[in-house]
Design an enzyme around this catalytic site. Structure first.
Site, PDB file in Angstrom:
ATOM      1  N   GLN A 101       0.836  -1.195   0.000  1.00  0.00           N
ATOM      2  CA  GLN A 101       0.000   0.000   0.000  1.00  0.00           C
ATOM      3  C   GLN A 101       0.877   1.253   0.000  1.00  0.00           C
ATOM      4  OE1 GLN A 101      -2.136   1.756   3.397  1.00  0.00           O
ATOM      5  NE2 GLN A 101      -4.034   1.215   2.341  1.00  0.00           N
ATOM      6  N   TYR A 182      -5.603  10.890   4.618  1.00  0.00           N
ATOM      7  CA  TYR A 182      -4.262  11.164   4.123  1.00  0.00           C
ATOM      8  C   TYR A 182      -4.295  11.995   2.834  1.00  0.00           C
ATOM      9  CZ  TYR A 182      -3.188   7.916   7.837  1.00  0.00           C
ATOM     10  OH  TYR A 182      -3.115   7.321   9.067  1.00  0.00           O
ATOM     11  N   ARG A 229      -7.721   2.479  -2.634  1.00  0.00           N
ATOM     12  CA  ARG A 229      -8.601   2.458  -1.460  1.00  0.00           C
ATOM     13  C   ARG A 229      -9.222   3.828  -1.250  1.00  0.00           C
ATOM     14  NH1 ARG A 229      -7.598   1.029   4.991  1.00  0.00           N
ATOM     15  NH2 ARG A 229      -8.962  -0.772   4.936  1.00  0.00           N
ATOM     16  N   GLY A 315      -9.279  -7.333   9.318  1.00  0.00           N
ATOM     17  CA  GLY A 315      -8.392  -6.505  10.117  1.00  0.00           C
ATOM     18  C   GLY A 315      -8.012  -7.189  11.409  1.00  0.00           C
ATOM     19  N   ARG A 316      -8.741  -6.860  12.476  1.00  0.00           N
ATOM     20  CA  ARG A 316      -8.345  -7.342  13.799  1.00  0.00           C
ATOM     21  C   ARG A 316      -8.342  -8.866  13.895  1.00  0.00           C
ATOM     22  NH1 ARG A 316     -13.705  -6.158  14.042  1.00  0.00           N
ATOM     23  NH2 ARG A 316     -15.068  -7.409  15.401  1.00  0.00           N
TER      24      ARG A 316
END
Length: 359
Positions: A101, A182, A229, A315-316
């Site tokens: 990424q 971002y 993304r 994810g987690r």
């Protein structure tokens, strides 16, 4: 607990043949060496999770200006390329595929956290007013330097170079980070982008930088090795994209401009506007990945079953369970994530979570 059969169907994504519909979501873990080179620990972490098939790495800066946090990796020097080659080799040896990424943080930075110690850059000279961890303690993000039109072309070139560097390192592709507050996301948000030139003002102008970055990366390494993304309406990094209709207008236009590029996938970090998600799905010609906060185990396949996604990144669940694919297939219990070790560095809470075989 049995999960939907849709999760276990094979899928072709760009040049990749995937055995199922799970993937590893990109998540910053702050374990790189001080110069931004990923070391053996990072290689081990991703190799442990290679059964997920598509491994999307943590955000990786394309330049010195792109770094926001301590301990994040880069992909713009020969040393970075050599480090990522070890990661790619380790993932491939375990049967996985690696997408790096590319994350330029823009104004979500502090001079103390970058190699050159200069002010962050952004579409406009407006501070994010965010608290930032630095080696000297918590500090506020400063007012950034507004990018000139020539600066914008330089940044696009940095993304192009980083993408080429990722492929030189043996990665299977890259994901452009246009989300989560971002730099690319900052261009989309009216409260962060107050430019009056061709990169600001209208929906079309605010989308221009994102489209130009994506086109440059696709031209450099191939559209079928490029994903992107997006996170519509995510209020991270102090961003405000307006009301629901404004967000829908911005992202429908943006995805309409990106779709003809034929990128390998669109990765949506989804807040819950399913009407918008469905319209983006309908406009997108290739794969769609969707990740939501707070999904429970039994909800992992919901977006695939609803026709809103092709792949469900984890994810987690994946952080705490290196063998999460086996656990989900067999209905085995899952380890709990330890939030206290997310960014602390070292193996604890990173490469030491037990597998079923070690229990």
């Amino acid at each position: 607990m049995s999960l939907s059969p849709s999760l276990w169907q094979p899928f072709t994504l760009g040049r990749l043949e995937l055995n199922h519909r799970l993937a590893l979501a990109p998540m910053t873990r702050s374990r790189a060496n001080p110069d931004g080179t990923p070391g053996e620990l990072i290689a081990t972490h991703y190799a442990q999770r290679a059964s997920l098939g598509l491994i999307i790495t943590e955000g990786t800066q394309p330049s010195e200006d792109g770094q926001g946090y301590l301990g994040t990796p880069g992909i713009y020097t020969p040393e970075h390329v050599a480090g990522w080659r070890e990661v790619a080799d380790a993932v491939h040896a375990q049967g996985g595929h690696l997408f790096i990424q590319l994350m330029h943080v823009g104004r979500i930075s502090h001079p103390d956290n970058t190699p050159h110690h200069r002010r962050p850059v952004a579409p406009s000279a407006i501070s994010a007013e965010q608290d930032m961890v630095t080696a000297q303690g918590m500090q506020k993000t400063p007012v950034p330097r507004e990018l000139s039109v020539q600066d914008i072309q330089t940044v696009i070139g940095e993304f192009r170079h980083a993408a080429a560097s990722a492929i030189a390192a043996g990665a299977d592709g890259v994901e452009i980070h246009g989300a989560n507050g971002y730099l690319l996301h900052q261009f989309l948000a009216p409260n962060a982008n107050q430019r009056t030139d061709s990169y600001g003002g209208s929906v079309e102008n605010r989308a221009r930088f994102v489209v130009e970055v994506a086109a440059a990366v696709a031209d450099e390494i191939g559209a079928d090795r490029t994903g992107i993304r997006l996170s519509p309406a995510f209020p991270l990094g102090g961003l405000d994209e307006g009301d629901t209709e404004a967000v829908r207008a911005q992202y429908r236009h943006l995805v309409g401009e990106l779709a003809p590029l034929g990128l390998a996938y669109l990765h949506v970090h989804h807040l819950g506007d399913d009407e918008l998600l469905r319209s983006l799905r309908e406009a997108w010609p290739t794969a769609v990945l969707v990740v939501r906060y707070g999904r429970e185990r039994e909800q992992i396949a919901d977006d695939i079953d609803a026709g809103l996604a092709d792949i469900a990144p984890l994810g987690r669940f994946a952080l705490a369970n290196p063998d999460v694919v086996e656990r989900l297939r067999t209905g085995a219990p899952l380890n709990d994530l330890d939030p206290a070790t997310l960014y602390t560095g070292g193996a604890a809470g990173y490469t030491d979570y037990p597998t079923l075989a070690r229990l």
